[in-house]
Design an enzyme around this catalytic site. Sequence first.
Site, mmCIF file in Angstrom:
data_model
loop_
_atom_site.group_PDB
_atom_site.id
_atom_site.type_symbol
_atom_site.label_atom_id
_atom_site.label_comp_id
_atom_site.label_asym_id
_atom_site.label_seq_id
_atom_site.Cartn_x
_atom_site.Cartn_y
_atom_site.Cartn_z
ATOM 1 N N ASP A 74 0.854 -1.191 0.000
ATOM 2 C CA ASP A 74 0.000 0.000 0.000
ATOM 3 C C ASP A 74 0.887 1.238 0.000
ATOM 4 O O ASP A 74 1.867 1.321 0.755
ATOM 5 C CB ASP A 74 -0.904 -0.004 1.230
ATOM 6 C CG ASP A 74 -1.903 1.143 1.203
ATOM 7 O OD1 ASP A 74 -2.940 0.989 0.530
ATOM 8 O OD2 ASP A 74 -1.612 2.187 1.828
ATOM 9 N N ASN A 109 -3.063 13.283 -3.444
ATOM 10 C CA ASN A 109 -4.310 13.720 -4.087
ATOM 11 C C ASN A 109 -4.756 15.079 -3.575
ATOM 12 O O ASN A 109 -5.203 15.939 -4.353
ATOM 13 C CB ASN A 109 -5.411 12.693 -3.852
ATOM 14 C CG ASN A 109 -5.306 11.495 -4.778
ATOM 15 O OD1 ASN A 109 -4.708 11.586 -5.857
ATOM 16 N ND2 ASN A 109 -5.879 10.374 -4.372
ATOM 17 N N HIS A 133 -5.907 14.458 -8.443
ATOM 18 C CA HIS A 133 -6.015 13.029 -8.736
ATOM 19 C C HIS A 133 -5.132 12.589 -9.898
ATOM 20 O O HIS A 133 -4.703 11.436 -9.950
ATOM 21 C CB HIS A 133 -7.480 12.669 -9.025
ATOM 22 C CG HIS A 133 -8.348 12.723 -7.805
ATOM 23 N ND1 HIS A 133 -8.331 11.754 -6.839
ATOM 24 C CD2 HIS A 133 -9.254 13.650 -7.385
ATOM 25 C CE1 HIS A 133 -9.182 12.052 -5.877
ATOM 26 N NE2 HIS A 133 -9.766 13.206 -6.184
ATOM 27 N N ASP A 167 -2.662 9.476 -9.848
ATOM 28 C CA ASP A 167 -2.597 8.402 -10.844
ATOM 29 C C ASP A 167 -1.162 8.149 -11.284
ATOM 30 O O ASP A 167 -0.751 7.002 -11.513
ATOM 31 C CB ASP A 167 -3.450 8.764 -12.057
ATOM 32 C CG ASP A 167 -4.941 8.675 -11.774
ATOM 33 O OD1 ASP A 167 -5.305 8.111 -10.728
ATOM 34 O OD2 ASP A 167 -5.735 9.173 -12.606
ATOM 35 N N GLU A 190 -4.855 2.536 -3.974
ATOM 36 C CA GLU A 190 -3.402 2.565 -4.017
ATOM 37 C C GLU A 190 -2.797 1.274 -3.462
ATOM 38 O O GLU A 190 -1.645 1.243 -3.033
ATOM 39 C CB GLU A 190 -2.873 3.766 -3.225
ATOM 40 C CG GLU A 190 -3.133 3.727 -1.741
ATOM 41 C CD GLU A 190 -4.496 4.265 -1.317
ATOM 42 O OE1 GLU A 190 -4.663 4.572 -0.123
ATOM 43 O OE2 GLU A 190 -5.402 4.383 -2.181
#
Length: 351
Positions: free
Chosen positions: A200, A208, A213, A217, A244
């Site tokens: 993770d 973010n 965002h 990404d 994630e």
Amino acid sequence: MAMGEADLNKERLELALEAAGLDLWENDLITGNVTRKATKTFEELGFTEDEIVSGVQDIYGLFHPDDIDTVRRAVADHLTGVTPQYRCEFRLRSKSGEWIWFANYGRIMDGHSETPGKRLIGVTFNIHDRKCRETEIAQINQQLTEQNRLLQQLNATLERLAANDSLTGLSNRRTLMELGAKEAKRTERFGHPMSLLVADIDLFKSVNDMYGHLAGDRVICAVAQVCAARKRSGVDIVARFGGEEFVIVLPETDGPSALQVAESLRREVETLLVCVGDEGQEVAVTVSIGVATLHQGSGMSFEELVNRADQALYQAKGTGRNAVYCADMPPAEGGVVEQVPLDLGGGGSQP
């Protein structure tokens, strides 16, 4: 009386040929002359009686260029005894310039075993409609073949889209659970251990919140590339589990070996600097990783193995992030590393 019978037989032959749509012809193999012209054929092509060719060589001038060699070869094969009959299909040019399909069937006559025949006698008949149908069917079949090929490509694309995560290209959660369940059964059947990593991205929410965002990404894709690069082709499964979070399935891998893989992955991600802004802003990235191993006879399902590794992940998060934790044993020396925070200008307590 004999002549009358011969005339009657000739009339019978003419009637039979006419009924069958056949045009009788005859060539003298000694002189090369056409002793009986395929008059009906040439009339069908639109030529007048005065225009009908009389020599064998002149006839080849009416054949389609692509068919001349085929016709010559078929005649030669019969004349040299390669084939018992002369058979050939070809196109003839009509007076109007249209190409019409015809067929020939013939045989050498007046010959004995020791004496070659002197006459090549045969019939010509129109096969244009049949050829047109064959061409039409061939075109339809070709179109169907092309459509089937495109359909197969489309199905393959849809299967890939259904099996893979659209952002990273890794396997998606559904594919992971299907393939993982099969690997769990292999572990139970053959007795080989299987390990699983759940990784993770640390403090991902801060990326973010600060950069948007699209920047998030980019970070996800960067970590996904590192995970995919460690995959053993045809062996391991690398998937985006959601958000994630990533899962790596390591068949035939025991706990200590899986810990080494996890620690190596953690260190490689730690070196990442991901560009997240139009002005070249970069952020450092770290991951926390949970490890669990499945052994024969454990009675654990693949879903339970994932949950076990996920619990280990939260143990790694609890140590300060940027760490590896194994559900089955204490972390290896160096397996828990102090947090290297993201350079976000504020940090926080986000997972």
